[in-house]
Design an enzyme around this catalytic site. Structure first.
Site, PDB file in Angstrom:
ATOM      1  N   ARG A   1      86.356   2.297 -67.759  1.00  0.00           N
ATOM      2  CA  ARG A   1      85.461   2.624 -66.518  1.00  0.00           C
ATOM      3  C   ARG A   1      85.524   3.978 -66.235  1.00  0.00           C
ATOM      4  O   ARG A   1      84.754   4.732 -65.696  1.00  0.00           O
ATOM      5  CB  ARG A   1      86.176   1.583 -65.409  1.00  0.00           C
ATOM      6  CG  ARG A   1      85.182   1.545 -64.309  1.00  0.00           C
ATOM      7  CD  ARG A   1      85.854   1.025 -62.899  1.00  0.00           C
ATOM      8  NE  ARG A   1      86.598  -0.126 -63.200  1.00  0.00           N
ATOM      9  CZ  ARG A   1      85.968  -1.487 -63.499  1.00  0.00           C
ATOM     10  NH1 ARG A   1      84.470  -1.499 -63.406  1.00  0.00           N
ATOM     11  NH2 ARG A   1      86.686  -2.498 -63.330  1.00  0.00           N
ATOM     12  N   TYR A   2      86.647   4.501 -66.420  1.00  0.00           N
ATOM     13  CA  TYR A   2      86.906   6.157 -66.157  1.00  0.00           C
ATOM     14  C   TYR A   2      86.688   7.020 -67.374  1.00  0.00           C
ATOM     15  O   TYR A   2      86.901   6.424 -68.303  1.00  0.00           O
ATOM     16  CB  TYR A   2      87.990   6.075 -65.350  1.00  0.00           C
ATOM     17  CG  TYR A   2      88.674   5.260 -64.248  1.00  0.00           C
ATOM     18  CD1 TYR A   2      87.955   5.802 -63.173  1.00  0.00           C
ATOM     19  CD2 TYR A   2      89.177   4.316 -64.205  1.00  0.00           C
ATOM     20  CE1 TYR A   2      87.944   4.805 -61.883  1.00  0.00           C
ATOM     21  CE2 TYR A   2      89.471   3.485 -63.120  1.00  0.00           C
ATOM     22  CZ  TYR A   2      88.526   3.600 -62.011  1.00  0.00           C
ATOM     23  OH  TYR A   2      88.961   2.981 -60.764  1.00  0.00           O
TER      24      TYR A   2
ATOM     25  N   ARG B   1      90.423   7.606 -69.655  1.00  0.00           N
ATOM     26  CA  ARG B   1      91.489   6.404 -69.849  1.00  0.00           C
ATOM     27  C   ARG B   1      90.920   5.187 -69.837  1.00  0.00           C
ATOM     28  O   ARG B   1      89.843   4.753 -69.212  1.00  0.00           O
ATOM     29  CB  ARG B   1      92.488   6.413 -68.469  1.00  0.00           C
ATOM     30  CG  ARG B   1      91.886   5.992 -66.993  1.00  0.00           C
ATOM     31  CD  ARG B   1      92.837   6.985 -66.116  1.00  0.00           C
ATOM     32  NE  ARG B   1      92.586   6.678 -64.665  1.00  0.00           N
ATOM     33  CZ  ARG B   1      91.486   7.285 -64.063  1.00  0.00           C
ATOM     34  NH1 ARG B   1      90.753   8.403 -64.682  1.00  0.00           N
ATOM     35  NH2 ARG B   1      91.216   7.065 -62.741  1.00  0.00           N
TER      36      ARG B   1
ATOM     37  N   CYS C   1     100.965 -14.825 -68.945  1.00  0.00           N
ATOM     38  CA  CYS C   1     102.028 -14.164 -68.043  1.00  0.00           C
ATOM     39  C   CYS C   1     103.057 -15.396 -67.823  1.00  0.00           C
ATOM     40  O   CYS C   1     102.698 -16.468 -68.165  1.00  0.00           O
ATOM     41  CB  CYS C   1     101.146 -14.156 -66.557  1.00  0.00           C
ATOM     42  SG  CYS C   1     100.327 -12.665 -66.416  1.00  0.00           S
TER      43      CYS C   1
ATOM     44  N   CYS D   1     100.121 -15.530 -60.551  1.00  0.00           N
ATOM     45  CA  CYS D   1      99.875 -15.156 -59.017  1.00  0.00           C
ATOM     46  C   CYS D   1      98.718 -15.871 -58.704  1.00  0.00           C
ATOM     47  O   CYS D   1      97.494 -15.869 -59.491  1.00  0.00           O
ATOM     48  CB  CYS D   1      99.710 -13.602 -59.020  1.00  0.00           C
ATOM     49  SG  CYS D   1     101.197 -12.789 -59.590  1.00  0.00           S
TER      50      CYS D   1
ATOM     51  N   CYS E   1      95.341 -13.895 -58.487  1.00  0.00           N
ATOM     52  CA  CYS E   1      95.221 -12.895 -60.059  1.00  0.00           C
ATOM     53  C   CYS E   1      93.664 -12.549 -59.975  1.00  0.00           C
ATOM     54  O   CYS E   1      92.693 -13.510 -59.952  1.00  0.00           O
ATOM     55  CB  CYS E   1      95.520 -13.725 -60.955  1.00  0.00           C
ATOM     56  SG  CYS E   1      95.291 -12.785 -62.605  1.00  0.00           S
TER      57      CYS E   1
ATOM     58  N   ARG F   1      92.412 -11.348 -62.410  1.00  0.00           N
ATOM     59  CA  ARG F   1      91.759 -11.730 -63.963  1.00  0.00           C
ATOM     60  C   ARG F   1      91.949 -13.399 -64.071  1.00  0.00           C
ATOM     61  O   ARG F   1      92.364 -14.008 -65.389  1.00  0.00           O
ATOM     62  CB  ARG F   1      92.428 -11.098 -65.148  1.00  0.00           C
ATOM     63  CG  ARG F   1      92.326  -9.622 -65.033  1.00  0.00           C
ATOM     64  CD  ARG F   1      92.414  -8.800 -66.308  1.00  0.00           C
ATOM     65  NE  ARG F   1      92.000  -7.545 -65.934  1.00  0.00           N
ATOM     66  CZ  ARG F   1      93.040  -6.569 -65.567  1.00  0.00           C
ATOM     67  NH1 ARG F   1      94.375  -6.949 -65.616  1.00  0.00           N
ATOM     68  NH2 ARG F   1      92.737  -5.410 -65.080  1.00  0.00           N
TER      69      ARG F   1
ATOM     70  N   ASP G   1      91.094  -8.635 -54.231  1.00  0.00           N
ATOM     71  CA  ASP G   1      89.779  -8.542 -54.800  1.00  0.00           C
ATOM     72  C   ASP G   1      88.991  -9.714 -54.550  1.00  0.00           C
ATOM     73  O   ASP G   1      89.754 -10.937 -54.131  1.00  0.00           O
ATOM     74  CB  ASP G   1      90.087  -8.521 -56.475  1.00  0.00           C
ATOM     75  CG  ASP G   1      90.277  -7.067 -56.838  1.00  0.00           C
ATOM     76  OD1 ASP G   1      89.905  -6.063 -56.095  1.00  0.00           O
ATOM     77  OD2 ASP G   1      91.084  -6.921 -57.851  1.00  0.00           O
TER      78      ASP G   1
ATOM     79  N   ASP H   1      89.114  -2.011 -55.136  1.00  0.00           N
ATOM     80  CA  ASP H   1      88.551  -1.870 -56.448  1.00  0.00           C
ATOM     81  C   ASP H   1      87.333  -2.441 -56.091  1.00  0.00           C
ATOM     82  O   ASP H   1      87.061  -3.668 -55.812  1.00  0.00           O
ATOM     83  CB  ASP H   1      89.248  -2.356 -57.351  1.00  0.00           C
ATOM     84  CG  ASP H   1      89.401  -1.852 -58.710  1.00  0.00           C
ATOM     85  OD1 ASP H   1      88.479  -1.106 -59.157  1.00  0.00           O
ATOM     86  OD2 ASP H   1      90.263  -1.904 -59.478  1.00  0.00           O
TER      87      ASP H   1
ATOM     88  N   LYS I   1      88.369   2.022 -58.501  1.00  0.00           N
ATOM     89  CA  LYS I   1      89.281   2.354 -57.271  1.00  0.00           C
ATOM     90  C   LYS I   1      88.699   3.373 -56.106  1.00  0.00           C
ATOM     91  O   LYS I   1      88.524   4.342 -56.752  1.00  0.00           O
ATOM     92  CB  LYS I   1      90.541   2.513 -57.830  1.00  0.00           C
ATOM     93  CG  LYS I   1      91.198   1.242 -58.522  1.00  0.00           C
ATOM     94  CD  LYS I   1      92.818   1.947 -58.974  1.00  0.00           C
ATOM     95  CE  LYS I   1      93.213   0.889 -60.046  1.00  0.00           C
ATOM     96  NZ  LYS I   1      92.492   1.004 -61.412  1.00  0.00           N
TER      97      LYS I   1
HETATM   98  C1  LIG Z   1      93.169   0.551 -62.541  1.00  0.00           C
HETATM   99  C2  LIG Z   1      92.474   0.841 -63.743  1.00  0.00           C
HETATM  100  C3  LIG Z   1      92.814   2.034 -64.509  1.00  0.00           C
HETATM  101  C4  LIG Z   1      93.864   2.908 -64.130  1.00  0.00           C
HETATM  102  O1  LIG Z   1      93.584   3.944 -63.041  1.00  0.00           O
HETATM  103  P1  LIG Z   1      94.628   4.909 -62.452  1.00  0.00           P
HETATM  104  O2  LIG Z   1      94.005   5.457 -61.254  1.00  0.00           O
HETATM  105  O3  LIG Z   1      94.622   5.964 -63.390  1.00  0.00           O
HETATM  106  O4  LIG Z   1      95.944   4.085 -62.198  1.00  0.00           O
HETATM  107  C5  LIG Z   1      92.028   2.429 -65.470  1.00  0.00           C
HETATM  108  N1  LIG Z   1      91.122   1.335 -66.016  1.00  0.00           N
HETATM  109  C6  LIG Z   1      90.685   0.363 -65.398  1.00  0.00           C
HETATM  110  C7  LIG Z   1      89.374  -0.247 -65.594  1.00  0.00           C
HETATM  111  C8  LIG Z   1      91.428   0.010 -64.250  1.00  0.00           C
HETATM  112  O5  LIG Z   1      91.069  -0.755 -63.302  1.00  0.00           O
END
Ligand SMILES: *Cc1c(COP(=O)(O)O)cnc(C)c1O
Length: 392
Positions: free
Chosen positions: A133-134, A137, A146, A150, A153, A155, A314, A351, A358
């Site tokens: 998404r980002y 990362r 798990c 929870c 959850c 997911r 969520d 989120d 986020k």
């Molecule tokens: C939360 C999340 C991350 C990590 O986000 P950070 O802000 O770096 O902790 C990475 N990818 C996805 C899809 C996420 O939901």
């Protein structure tokens, strides 16, 4: 042998003069379990409470809880480790820890704003198991299992569901994807809970990922130190510390979770040089006030865990009974900032539905301008001016 350090006392906490809740629970419901068994994570896993009958053996279920099982609708699986069950109040259906893991009938009420996949992870998934998404990362969903489920959850669509079982072949494809995307400098292992995997399996993944040159660090998201602290043993931490820089984010919910067992697990991870953060979901009637959240965050700092994220709950199906208003979250952050160290205050985030990612929600601090001066509000609500430089 590998469990022998588990009972190591950690400094500065009062010695246990009276029996803990866990000890009393063990004597009552698992009188035949030896110390070796109880402290063995595999014993904890194979003795998980997963049915209504098993739950009724250790708790007096309320009407609302019993009704959760009365419907034919296949519901989100139940699983509680004997250790975590020992922290639950036998009679109080409103006890915070109990509410997070014992199903209630409200789970079957699905509102029109709720979604199977509230964060649209599926549509941001270039290969199975990866959510990208980002820019720099990725999230790597390593397992669907798990030790404890929870009830809120994010997911719930996939955990405990065999359709999402990850094969080695799937992992290979996920690793290939990361290898071929040079902008991925940060891989976050999640699931399911990666620390429920065998040490060798997890090591296989960590060693493959750490060999990728552009992957600068790896993170693990887990609730294991809280619900299955027996898993954090010498064998595991010795393996993990070979893969630095490695960070661990732990899902904490309530101050009552910081038992001696959990604090020892955190201490072992921290002693292995692993920076620890916490992720908490804001939950109605469970942790949605300044006092509880502050207490949780202070206990976390004492356990060397930095409160990282506080999540708005969520929009997962059947989660309305857990959700607070966004203003509740803002008020909690407002009630913490300045009154305690910045280290204790998590980032409150939503989120965003449909894959927005986020989004940080902050109480307002810039409240206006007076000429060139910014008007700033401090933690007590008093206004101060700051002579800002004109931006060119
Ligand atoms: C939360 C999340 C991350 C990590 O986000 P950070 O802000 O770096 O902790 C990475 N990818 C996805 C899809 C996420 O939901």
């Amino acid at each position: 042998m590998k469990l022998s350090l588990f009972h190591r006392k950690i400094a500065k906490e009062e010695p246990a003069l009276t029996k803990t809740k866990t000890q009393l629970f063990r004597e009552t419901y698992y009188p035949h379990a030896s110390n070796l068994e109880w402290d063995d994570w595999k014993w904890q896993l194979s003795n998980r409470i997963t049915t209504k009958e098993e739950l009724m053996r250790v708790l007096n279920l309320s009407e609302k809880e019993l009704n959760a099982f009365s419907t034919e609708i296949s519901c989100f699986p139940l699983s509680i480790t004997p250790y975590y069950a020992s922290l639950i109040d036998k009679n109080d259906e409103n006890q915070p820890i109990r509410r997070t893991v014992v199903p209630v009938e409200d789970e079957h009420l699905v509102s029109s704003i709720e979604m199977q996949d509230p964060l649209s992870e599926t549509s941001f998934s270039p290969v199975p198991g990866i959510v990208h998404r980002y820019p720099d990362r990725v999230l790597f969903l390593t397992t669907n299992f798990c030790s404890v489920y929870c009830r809120y959850c994010t997911r719930s669509r996939m955990v405990g569901n065999h359709q999402y079982y990850n094969t080695h072949e799937q992992w290979e494809k996920a690793i290939e994807y990361i290898k071929s995307n040079k902008n991925v400098r940060d891989v976050l292992l999640s699931g399911g809970d990666p620390l429920t995997m065998e040490t060798e399996q997890l090591e296989w993944l960590l060693s493959r990922l750490s060999k990728i040159e552009h992957v600068e660090f790896i993170r693990i998201g887990t609730k294991v130190p809280v619900v299955l602290p027996q898993r954090i043993n010498i064998e595991l931490v010795n393996m993990l510390k070979k893969y630095h820089p490695l960070w661990v984010s732990i899902h904490f919910t309530h101050p009552d979770e910081l038992t001696e067992e959990t604090r020892t697990a955190c201490a072992m991870l921290a002693d292995a040089g692993i920076p620890l953060g916490s992720q908490t979901v804001l939950l109605k009637g469970i942790n949605d006030n300044v006092e509880t959240m502050t207490k949780l965050c202070h206990k976390l700092l004492k356990a060397r865990v930095k409160p990282y994220y506080l999540y708005q709950c969520d929009l997962v199906p059947g989660s309305a009974h857990f959700r607070t208003s966004v203003h509740t979250g803002i008020d909690i952050i407002d009630g913490m900032r300045g009154y305690t160290t910045g280290y204790a205050v998590p980032n409150y985030v939503i989120d965003a539905p449909n894959g927005g990612g986020k989004i940080r929600i902050l109480p307002e601090s810039i409240v206006g301008k007076s000429g060139d001066n910014l008007l700033l509000k401090n933690f007590k609500g008093d206004i101060y001016t700051y002579p800002d430089i004109i931006k060119d």
